[in-house]
Design an enzyme around this catalytic site. Structure first.
Site, short mmCIF file in Angstrom:
data_model
loop_
_atom_site.label_atom_id
_atom_site.label_comp_id
_atom_site.label_asym_id
_atom_site.label_seq_id
_atom_site.Cartn_x
_atom_site.Cartn_y
_atom_site.Cartn_z
N ARG A 1 0.77 -1.15 -0.05
CA ARG A 1 0.05 0.28 0.09
C ARG A 1 0.95 1.47 0.07
O ARG A 1 1.82 1.11 0.60
CB ARG A 1 -0.94 -0.05 1.32
CG ARG A 1 -1.94 -1.21 1.09
CD ARG A 1 -2.90 -0.96 2.64
NE ARG A 1 -3.52 -2.04 2.72
CZ ARG A 1 -4.65 -2.43 2.27
NH1 ARG A 1 -5.22 -1.51 1.49
NH2 ARG A 1 -5.50 -3.44 2.41
N GLY A 2 0.42 2.05 -0.63
CA GLY A 2 1.13 3.52 -0.72
C GLY A 2 0.14 4.64 -0.74
O GLY A 2 -0.96 4.63 -0.82
N SER A 3 0.61 5.90 -0.65
CA SER A 3 -0.20 6.94 -0.55
C SER A 3 -0.74 7.42 -1.83
O SER A 3 -1.81 8.13 -1.73
CB SER A 3 0.74 8.18 -0.20
OG SER A 3 1.75 8.45 -1.15
N THR B 1 -2.80 1.10 -4.09
CA THR B 1 -2.52 -0.06 -3.49
C THR B 1 -1.97 -0.98 -5.07
O THR B 1 -2.39 -0.76 -5.94
CB THR B 1 -3.76 -0.90 -3.19
OG1 THR B 1 -4.28 0.00 -1.98
CG2 THR B 1 -3.26 -2.12 -2.36
N VAL B 2 -1.01 -1.68 -4.66
CA VAL B 2 -0.20 -2.49 -5.51
C VAL B 2 -0.79 -3.86 -5.54
O VAL B 2 -0.68 -4.56 -4.20
CB VAL B 2 1.12 -2.53 -5.58
CG1 VAL B 2 1.80 -3.49 -6.72
CG2 VAL B 2 1.57 -1.18 -5.83
N LYS C 1 -1.66 -1.54 -10.06
CA LYS C 1 -1.50 -0.47 -9.14
C LYS C 1 -2.70 0.20 -9.33
O LYS C 1 -3.20 0.90 -10.29
CB LYS C 1 -0.50 0.51 -9.78
CG LYS C 1 -0.13 1.69 -8.60
CD LYS C 1 1.26 2.34 -8.95
CE LYS C 1 1.46 3.39 -7.86
NZ LYS C 1 2.15 2.68 -6.87
N ASP D 1 10.37 10.93 -10.26
CA ASP D 1 10.43 10.15 -9.07
C ASP D 1 11.30 8.99 -8.73
O ASP D 1 10.95 8.13 -8.37
CB ASP D 1 9.07 9.96 -8.59
CG ASP D 1 8.89 9.52 -6.88
OD1 ASP D 1 9.90 10.22 -6.24
OD2 ASP D 1 7.95 9.05 -6.52
#
Length: 408
Positions: A17-19, A22-23, A36, A130
């Site tokens: 999970r990320g900001s 979700t992967v 993703k 990024d």
């Protein structure tokens, strides 16, 4: 619990999970995929959905052995997803946290792979924006390269650009992770290909040193250092490799190498790096830096974080997949101008105090006291010598004549 993504894909298991979302480990018509799935609030943003569709052709056209291929972009109701190749391995951050720092040969081989990926993307007009260890995947099923390095693949192309819509960021926000942001982004200039080179050079520095050149402490201080501080040499690094790093960390974007040039130059370094062990470098003491920058240090019962990347949101817990596409405020000119004296984290040989630290200041005071005492002794010796010289000279010199008057 499995869920359908569009009409062609099924998401079976959460990988992280990320900001940004979700992967998932998923299944498609051609086999396993990574999906993703962006957050619902992003999927409800019609402007972002439009940008998503506009970027579809560019992202689907990015094909290179060192790029995680985007197979499909799905827009279905509240679902907004990127379907990508599934890489059997881990990310570079995980390896770095396990090994602390890499041998120069392996570090350079990995970064050369990523530079190749960027060269292909830049040629297609795509800027990643990024680049960081979290977005570099290591293919554990691929052949081993120089220094035992697994093939490196760059992922998450387009995510930063998709989220960085004018309405979301306006003129007061930026997208990215503070430790890897090029100075021109901090100053509000549009991101060009050179920002990826700066970020990748920062990654290489981190792989060699175990920490980023300008990281540590409050995110605002990190951003300021990118603009105001000069990177300091790493003890033990070959001069040619160091000069390459310095060029790619230049404040002026035009001074940096292009991605293809960087990849070629790095591979030229590999033969002379064979067999070289990881650098022996002391990590900066973040508690000392926090005190010097008037930023509260970690409580006594909490360990000091010594890893390079810092959270964009103070107090936020790290995500399992360390996805940090979060906006943060661009510091004003007065903030950027302040604290530019010795705030860069200075790498040094083991046992050597960091310039500006408490140990270093104490050593400077001791030297000053020693020099002061020595100065007094020298002055005393000079004075005695001068007195002896003047005394010896009076014996040979005739007495001066005196004039007296008497009353008549």
């Amino acid at each position: 619990m499995a869920r359908k993504i569009g009409s062609r894909y099924t998401a079976n298991q959460i990988l992280g999970r990320g900001s940004a979302g979700t992967v998932w480990l998923g299944e498609g018509p051609d086999g396993p995929v990574a999906i993703k799935l962006l957050r619902e609030d992003l999927a409800c943003d019609q402007e972002l959905v439009g940008r998503f569709v506009q970027e579809r052709t560019a992202l689907l056209g990015l094909e290179h052995p060192n790029i995680v291929t985007v197979r499909d972009l799905v827009v279905d109701g509240n679902d907004l997803a990127l379907v990508m190749d599934l890489v059997r391995g881990t990310d570079l951050r995980t390896r770095l946290e396990r090994e602390r720092r890499l041998a120069p040969e392996a570090a350079v081989a990995i970064v050369a792979d990523v530079a190749d990926a960027l060269a292909a993307a830049h040629a297609a007009g795509v800027v990643h924006r990024d680049v960081k260890p979290e977005n570099v995947l290591l293919d554990m099923q691929g052949p081993l390269g120089p220094g035992g390095a697994h093939p490196a693949l760059l992922t998450d192309f387009g995510v930063a650009k998709l989220i960085d819509s004018p309405r979301r960021t306006r003129a007061t926000k930026i997208i990215g992770t503070p430790d890897y942001l090029a100075p021109e982004i901090v100053e509000g200039l549009p991101p060009r290909a050179a920002v990826d080179i700066y970020a990748l050079a920062t990654v290489l520095y981190e792989l060699l040193a175990g920490f980023t050149p300008f990281g540590g402490g409050h995110p605002g201080a990190v951003l300021r250092r990118h603009v105001t501080e000069t990177v300091v040499p790493l003890p033990g690094i070959p001069e040619e490799l160091w000069q390459l790093l310095v060029q790619c960390l230049a404040k002026a974007p035009a001074s940096r190498l292009r991605a293809s040039e960087l990849a070629a130059r790095l591979r030229e370094q590999l033969p002379m790096l064979a067999g070289m062990p990881p650098l022996d470098v002391d990590e900066p003491d973040l508690s000392e830096e926090a005190a010097e920058e008037s930023v509260p240090s970690a409580p006594q019962d909490e360990p000091v974080r010594r890893r390079g990347a810092v959270s964009l949101v103070p107090g936020a817990k790290p995500d399992s997949n360390r996805d940090t596409h979060t906006s943060m405020r661009v510091p004003g000119p007065d903030e950027l101008a302040g604290g530019a004296h010795g705030t860069a984290r200075v790498p040094r040989a083991p046992g050597t105090p960091r310039p500006g630290s408490a140990r270093h200041k104490a050593a400077v005071r001791r030297r000053r006291v020693t020099l002061g005492v020595a100065g007094v002794v020298v002055a005393a010796v000079v004075a005695v010598g001068a007195w002896l010289a003047s005394s010896g000279g009076d014996e040979d010199r005739p007495a001066p004549a005196t004039h007296s008057t008497s009353a008549p």
